[in-house]
Design a protein around this motif. Structure first.
Motif, PDB file in Angstrom:
ATOM      1  N   GLN A  34      -4.121   7.176  -2.031  1.00 46.16           N
ATOM      2  CA  GLN A  34      -3.632   6.159  -2.837  1.00 46.16           C
ATOM      3  C   GLN A  34      -3.970   6.670  -4.343  1.00 46.16           C
ATOM      4  O   GLN A  34      -2.999   6.580  -5.185  1.00 46.16           O
ATOM      5  CB  GLN A  34      -4.248   4.649  -2.826  1.00 46.16           C
ATOM      6  CG  GLN A  34      -3.499   3.839  -1.660  1.00 46.16           C
ATOM      7  CD  GLN A  34      -2.025   3.511  -1.973  1.00 46.16           C
ATOM      8  OE1 GLN A  34      -1.600   3.304  -2.752  1.00 46.16           O
ATOM      9  NE2 GLN A  34      -1.298   3.506  -0.882  1.00 46.16           N
ATOM     10  N   ASP A  35      -5.150   7.115  -4.401  1.00 45.79           N
ATOM     11  CA  ASP A  35      -5.193   7.801  -5.780  1.00 45.79           C
ATOM     12  C   ASP A  35      -4.532   9.009  -6.295  1.00 45.79           C
ATOM     13  O   ASP A  35      -4.199   8.980  -7.404  1.00 45.79           O
ATOM     14  CB  ASP A  35      -6.775   7.899  -5.877  1.00 45.79           C
ATOM     15  CG  ASP A  35      -7.915   6.851  -5.738  1.00 45.79           C
ATOM     16  OD1 ASP A  35      -7.532   5.753  -5.962  1.00 45.79           O
ATOM     17  OD2 ASP A  35      -9.002   7.180  -5.235  1.00 45.79           O
ATOM     18  N   LEU A  90       3.481  -0.042  -2.817  1.00 45.13           N
ATOM     19  CA  LEU A  90       4.340   1.013  -3.434  1.00 45.13           C
ATOM     20  C   LEU A  90       4.940   0.357  -4.677  1.00 45.13           C
ATOM     21  O   LEU A  90       5.128   0.854  -5.945  1.00 45.13           O
ATOM     22  CB  LEU A  90       5.325   1.558  -2.622  1.00 45.13           C
ATOM     23  CG  LEU A  90       4.731   2.354  -1.292  1.00 45.13           C
ATOM     24  CD1 LEU A  90       5.876   3.064  -0.561  1.00 45.13           C
ATOM     25  CD2 LEU A  90       3.880   3.626  -2.030  1.00 45.13           C
ATOM     26  N   SER A 136       2.687  -0.136  -7.491  1.00 44.43           N
ATOM     27  CA  SER A 136       2.163   1.054  -7.998  1.00 44.43           C
ATOM     28  C   SER A 136       3.253   1.880  -8.999  1.00 44.43           C
ATOM     29  O   SER A 136       2.952   2.265 -10.008  1.00 44.43           O
ATOM     30  CB  SER A 136       1.981   2.310  -6.802  1.00 44.43           C
ATOM     31  OG  SER A 136       0.772   1.791  -6.090  1.00 44.43           O
ATOM     32  N   ALA A 159      -1.160   7.475  -7.295  1.00 51.17           N
ATOM     33  CA  ALA A 159      -1.300   6.991  -8.671  1.00 51.17           C
ATOM     34  C   ALA A 159      -1.232   8.039  -9.913  1.00 51.17           C
ATOM     35  O   ALA A 159      -0.473   8.150 -11.010  1.00 51.17           O
ATOM     36  CB  ALA A 159      -2.375   6.101  -8.520  1.00 51.17           C
TER      37      ALA A 159
END
Length: 288
Positions: free
Chosen positions: A87-88, A114, A117, A91
Motif C-alpha cells: 500500500q505504501d 483504491l 488512494s 501511494a
C-alpha cells in the motif's frame, strides 16, 4: 515482500503521435479489458506503470505473446497490495499520477482503499467491472456477458472476446473524458465502465434485426454472404448499389448464380479478380 520491477520497451513514436505525453497512469488491472485500455493509453503516449499481484497476470500464462504486446513500453511491478508495504509503494507511485485503472470488483477495490488512494493523489479512479448497481459484485467474464447479451451462437464458443475488447475501448474513452473534465476544473472522479453494458452495445445489431437469423446482414442478402470457393470460402460484401451492380455483371446477381461462379476458382484468384474489379471480397482465413 520487495516489489519486482520490470520495464518493457514499446514502439518509438514522434511527439505528434503522443497526445497523452505527460499523463501518468497506474494500473492494477489484469486479464483483458483493463490491460487493453492501458496499452491503448500507452500507445497515445501515456506513461503506464502496471502493478501485478504476486500470482501475476493470468493473461501471461494463457496468451504470453499477447500479454507481451499489451505491456510493451510499460513499467511492470509485482506488489502485494494486501500488505502495508504494498500500500505504501502504491501511494508513492500515485504521487503525481493522473489515473488509477482497476479491473477488480468494486468491493475488492474498496477493501484495498483504491478509490480513496486515487482521490488523495488527485487522480481519476477508473474501474472496469462486470456489472453495476445491485449486481456490481456478481462474478462474470466475457463469455457470460455475451451469453446474457445474446451474441452467442450456442453451442459454438465465441472467436472474439467482444465484451472485453469493446469494454477496453470504452475505458479509454472514459479515461479521456475524465481527464479532459479534470483539466477544465472538474474534480478527479470515480468512473465506472461495465462490461455488461459493452456486451449489450455490441448486441445492438442483432437486437435491432440487422444481423442474426433473418437479418439483412445475417446471410439473407446474396450480395452480403459467405460462399464456398474451389479451396475454401470467401466473404462477399457488395451491399452498396454500385458494388451489387458490379457483382451482378461479373459474377452473378442471385445466390445460386454467385455460388456457382465462386465455386469455380480458388479464393486467392477471387481476391485478385475482386481487386481488379474494385469489389469487397476476401478469403475466409482460418482462426489461427
Amino acid at each position: 515482500m520487495q516489489p519486482i520491477d520490470q520495464t518493457t520497451s514499446g514502439p518509438a513514436t514522434s511527439v505528434g503521435e503522443r497526445p497523452l505525453a505527460g499523463i501518468r497512469v497506474v494500473s492494477v488491472a489484469v486479464n483483458l479489458p483493463g490491460p487493453l485500455a492501458a496499452a491503448r493509453l500507452a500507445e497515445f503516449g501515456a506513461e503506464v506503470v502496471k502493478i501485478e499481484p504476486p500470482t501475476g497476470d493470468p493473461l501471461a500464462a494463457a496468451a504470453p505473446q499477447w500479454y507481451a504486446e499489451l505491456i510493451a513500453g510499460q513499467r511492470v511491478l509485482t506488489l502485494d497490495l494486501k500488505t502495508g508495504p504494498g500500500q505504501d509503494h502504491l501511494a508513492t507511485l500515485l504521487e503525481g499520477a493522473d489515473l488509477l485503472l482497476s479491473s477488480l470488483r468494486p468491493s475488492a477495490a474498496d477493501r484495498l482503499g483504491l478509490p480513496a488512494s486515487a482521490h488523495a493523489a488527485g487522480a481519476v479512479f477508473l474501474e472496469v467491472v462486470g456489472h453495476d448497481g445491485d449486481d456490481a459484485d456478481l462474478p462474470g467474464h466475457d463469455l457470460t456477458y455475451q451469453a446474457a447479451a445474446g451474441t452467442l451462437d450456442a453451442p459454438r464458443m465465441p472467436l472474439v472476446p467482444v465484451a472485453d475488447l469493446l469494454g477496453g475501448e470504452r475505458a479509454v474513452s472514459a479515461a479521456l473524458a475524465a481527464l479532459r473534465s479534470r483539466d477544465h476544473g472538474g474534480p478527479a472522479t470515480r468512473v465506472r465502465v461495465t462490461l455488461e453494458d459493452a456486451a449489450r452495445a455490441a448486441a445492438a445489431p442483432v437486437r435491432r434485426g440487422l444481423l442474426g437469423p433473418g437479418g439483412p446482414l445475417g446471410g439473407d442478402l446474396p450480395t452480403y454472404s459467405l460462399y464456398a470457393s474451389a479451396d475454401g470460402h470467401v466473404a462477399v460484401a457488395a451491399v452498396e448499389p454500385h458494388f451489387a451492380a458490379r457483382l451482378a455483371e461479373h459474377i452473378g446477381s442471385t445466390r445460386d448464380e454467385i455460388a456457382r461462379t465462386i465455386l469455380t476458382r480458388p479464393g486467392a484468384e477471387w481476391e485478385r479478380i475482386a481487386n481488379e474489379l474494385d469489389l469487397p471480397l476476401a478469403v475466409v482465413r482460418p482462426p489461427r
